[in-house]
Design a protein around this motif. Sequence first.
Motif, short mmCIF file in Angstrom:
data_model
loop_
_atom_site.label_atom_id
_atom_site.label_comp_id
_atom_site.label_asym_id
_atom_site.label_seq_id
_atom_site.Cartn_x
_atom_site.Cartn_y
_atom_site.Cartn_z
N LYS A 188 20.04 -27.85 -57.12
CA LYS A 188 19.43 -26.77 -56.34
C LYS A 188 17.92 -26.69 -56.53
O LYS A 188 17.42 -26.65 -57.66
N ALA A 189 17.19 -26.64 -55.43
CA ALA A 189 15.75 -26.38 -55.43
C ALA A 189 15.50 -24.90 -55.14
O ALA A 189 16.38 -24.19 -54.67
N MET A 190 14.27 -24.46 -55.42
CA MET A 190 13.93 -23.04 -55.26
C MET A 190 14.24 -22.52 -53.85
O MET A 190 14.73 -21.41 -53.68
N GLU A 191 13.93 -23.33 -52.84
CA GLU A 191 14.06 -22.88 -51.46
C GLU A 191 15.46 -23.03 -50.90
O GLU A 191 15.74 -22.58 -49.77
N ASP A 192 16.38 -23.63 -51.63
CA ASP A 192 17.74 -23.83 -51.15
C ASP A 192 18.49 -22.50 -51.08
O ASP A 192 18.16 -21.54 -51.80
N PRO A 193 19.52 -22.41 -50.24
CA PRO A 193 20.32 -21.18 -50.18
C PRO A 193 20.94 -20.85 -51.53
O PRO A 193 21.14 -21.73 -52.37
N GLN B 67 17.48 -18.70 -57.42
CA GLN B 67 16.45 -19.67 -57.72
C GLN B 67 17.08 -20.92 -58.34
O GLN B 67 18.29 -21.13 -58.24
N ARG B 68 16.26 -21.74 -58.97
CA ARG B 68 16.79 -22.92 -59.65
C ARG B 68 17.08 -22.57 -61.10
O ARG B 68 16.63 -21.56 -61.62
#
Length: 365
Positions: A142-147, A162-163
Motif C-alpha cells: 500500500k502507498a499513501m494515495e491508495d484506497p 495511510q501506509r
Amino acid sequence: MRFSVFLNARTMRPEDDRQLMKDLETHALRAGDLGFSAIFMPDHHFNGYMPVASDSFIFAAYLAAKMPQMHFGFSVVSVPLHHPVRLAERINILDHITEGKLLVGIGSGTTPEEMIGFGVNYKDAGAISDRNLELAEALWAKAMEDPAIEIDNGPHQGRVLQRIAPAPFTSGHARLMPVAMKETSAQRAATHGWPAFIPAFTPPRIGGTEPFVHVKKFFDIYRDKLTAAGHSDEVVASALDWTTHTYQCVHVAESDDQAREELEVILRAYQAAVEREAEFNARAESNAENTKTDRTPNALTEDWIGTWCLYGSPETVIEHLTPYKELGIGNVLCGTTTGPLTEERLRLGNQTLDLVSRKVMPALA
C-alpha cells in the motif's frame, strides 16, 4: 548444508523464566561463535511453553543487536494470533534490524488453548491465517494515495488509510517460509521464490519411522513448483539454500549409546511438560469449535523419536543427514534446548553445539 539452532526450551515454574531467557541468550551467542547459520524461535503462548516465545520478535531483535552477522527465523509464526498490521510492521522492523537476514516461518497454529486466548476458534484458524496473509501483502504494497484497506477477519478489525512504517528493507518484504505440507502452501512459497519448511510426516498421523519418505515427497513437490515458477537461477538457488527440515530435538554425544541414554533423559522431562500442557488443552477443547483433529504421540515412542529427533555419535548423524543433503535440503534446524531448560539440559545442549560444529559441519556444510 546449513545448520541452524531452534531455541525451543520451556520452563516449569514462573521463577525460572528469567534464567531461561539469560541461558538462551548465552546458548545463541555460543552457536554464533561456533558457525551456525541462523537462530530460529517459536511463536507460542500460555502453557509454560517458552517465555520468549510469547513475543519472539522482541527477543530476536535483542539478539540481532548482539549478533549482526546472524540470520534469524521463526518456526513458525502462528498467523491467526497476530493482527495483520502488527504482523507486517514487526516483520519490517526486524527486516531492517537484521539487514534482510530474516526468515519468517508461517503457519496456522497448533493448539486450541492458544487460539481461545486470542479470541480465535481453532476450526477457523486456517481461514483466518490465509486472510491475514492476504491483508499483510496488501499492507506491504500500500502507498499513501491508495484506497484504504479494510480489515474484517475474525477478531482482527481495522481500516488503514495511510501506509505502514517502516517500509520493508527487503524488496517487497522479508522472506516468508510456508510449511510445505499442503498444495497451497507449497505453491505460495514457490510462486514468491521463498524457502519452505519440509515436514517429515503426513497429517493426521504425526510420527513414523520413515521420515525421509515424507521429506522427499514434500520436497519434490515444492522444488518442482519452484523451478516451474519462472524465477532466475539466483532466486531458485537462494530459496533452496534456506529450505529447512526441522528436528524438534537434536542430541549428539561421543557414542550412539551415550546419545540415546541422554536423549531419553531429555525426552522424559519434555514429555512431563507436554502432559501438563495437555490438561489445559483439554479444557480448551470443550466444544466443537475448538477440537484438534490430530494427536501427537508420546515423545518416548519410536514413532515420535523417528520423526522429530536426530541423535547419535557425530558419525551416525552424518550418515543420517547425507541423504537429506543429496536430496537438496539446504538448512537443518536443530532443537538443541528441547524441554525444560535445567542446568544439566543446557550442558547437554552445549555439548551438541560443540560436536556438531567440530565434527558434523565440516563433513556436510
